[in-house]
Design a protein around this motif. Sequence first.
Motif, PDB file in Angstrom:
ATOM      1  N   ILE A   2     -38.802   0.735 -67.720  1.00 53.05           N
ATOM      2  CA  ILE A   2     -39.130   0.101 -66.447  1.00 53.05           C
ATOM      3  C   ILE A   2     -40.422  -0.693 -66.628  1.00 53.05           C
ATOM      4  CG2 ILE A   2     -39.846   0.545 -64.043  1.00 53.05           C
ATOM      5  CD1 ILE A   2     -36.927   1.245 -64.594  1.00 53.05           C
ATOM      6  N   LEU A   3     -40.459  -1.893 -66.075  1.00 48.85           N
ATOM      7  CA  LEU A   3     -41.676  -2.698 -66.079  1.00 48.85           C
ATOM      8  C   LEU A   3     -42.254  -2.692 -64.675  1.00 48.85           C
ATOM      9  CD1 LEU A   3     -43.677  -4.693 -67.420  1.00 48.85           C
ATOM     10  CD2 LEU A   3     -42.145  -6.522 -66.639  1.00 48.85           C
ATOM     11  N   GLU A   4     -43.478  -2.223 -64.552  1.00 51.93           N
ATOM     12  CA  GLU A   4     -44.229  -2.326 -63.306  1.00 51.93           C
ATOM     13  C   GLU A   4     -45.011  -3.628 -63.363  1.00 51.93           C
ATOM     14  OE1 GLU A   4     -48.342  -0.511 -61.447  1.00 51.93           O
ATOM     15  OE2 GLU A   4     -47.385   0.532 -63.108  1.00 51.93           O
ATOM     16  N   VAL A  93     -36.182  -3.906 -64.220  1.00 50.58           N
ATOM     17  CA  VAL A  93     -35.429  -3.493 -65.404  1.00 50.58           C
ATOM     18  C   VAL A  93     -35.053  -4.756 -66.169  1.00 50.58           C
ATOM     19  CG1 VAL A  93     -34.534  -1.355 -64.418  1.00 50.58           C
ATOM     20  CG2 VAL A  93     -33.219  -3.462 -64.172  1.00 50.58           C
ATOM     21  N   THR A  94     -34.919  -4.640 -67.463  1.00 49.87           N
ATOM     22  CA  THR A  94     -34.577  -5.780 -68.301  1.00 49.87           C
ATOM     23  C   THR A  94     -33.079  -6.052 -68.240  1.00 49.87           C
ATOM     24  OG1 THR A  94     -36.402  -5.284 -69.797  1.00 49.87           O
ATOM     25  CG2 THR A  94     -34.660  -6.697 -70.662  1.00 49.87           C
ATOM     26  N   ILE A  95     -32.738  -7.279 -67.978  1.00 50.35           N
ATOM     27  CA  ILE A  95     -31.354  -7.735 -68.012  1.00 50.35           C
ATOM     28  C   ILE A  95     -31.093  -8.470 -69.304  1.00 50.35           C
ATOM     29  CG2 ILE A  95     -29.623  -9.184 -66.857  1.00 50.35           C
ATOM     30  CD1 ILE A  95     -30.532  -6.655 -65.270  1.00 50.35           C
ATOM     31  N   LEU A  96     -32.038  -9.313 -69.707  1.00 51.41           N
ATOM     32  CA  LEU A  96     -31.932 -10.084 -70.927  1.00 51.41           C
ATOM     33  C   LEU A  96     -33.319 -10.251 -71.503  1.00 51.41           C
ATOM     34  CD1 LEU A  96     -30.244 -11.949 -72.831  1.00 51.41           C
ATOM     35  CD2 LEU A  96     -30.855 -13.821 -71.296  1.00 51.41           C
ATOM     36  N   GLU A  97     -33.440 -10.075 -72.808  1.00 54.29           N
ATOM     37  CA  GLU A  97     -34.739 -10.263 -73.466  1.00 54.29           C
ATOM     38  C   GLU A  97     -34.504 -11.017 -74.750  1.00 54.29           C
ATOM     39  OE1 GLU A  97     -38.724  -7.703 -74.177  1.00 54.29           O
ATOM     40  OE2 GLU A  97     -36.848  -6.654 -74.565  1.00 54.29           O
TER      41      GLU A  97
END
Length: 100
Positions: A2-4, A93-97
């Motif tokens: 998770i990214l805050e 949340v990451t969908i694409l990186e």
Amino acid sequence: MILELALLFVKKGEEKQFEKDFEIASQFISSIQGYCGHSLRKCIEQENKYILLVDWEKLEDHTIAFRQSEQYLEWKNLLHHYYDPFPIVEHFVTILENKK
């Protein structure tokens, strides 16, 4: 993961002291289980605007483990008086990186 993301507006003229106190406060957030790393970035166009990016294993590591800890009280005492208005905090949340 998770990214805050926290959008921080520091009271004008207090940026340098905020940055020093943020460095001290970093020890408190980094001691929490589920913490994976963070960065503080300063806006180029608006010198009192920052973003804080914190990686957590799961949402509850931030919303419960950190926010209900003694470390959070230390963090709060060091930093919260700098903000006007109070930070906007959201979680992603990451969908694409794609990194080079």
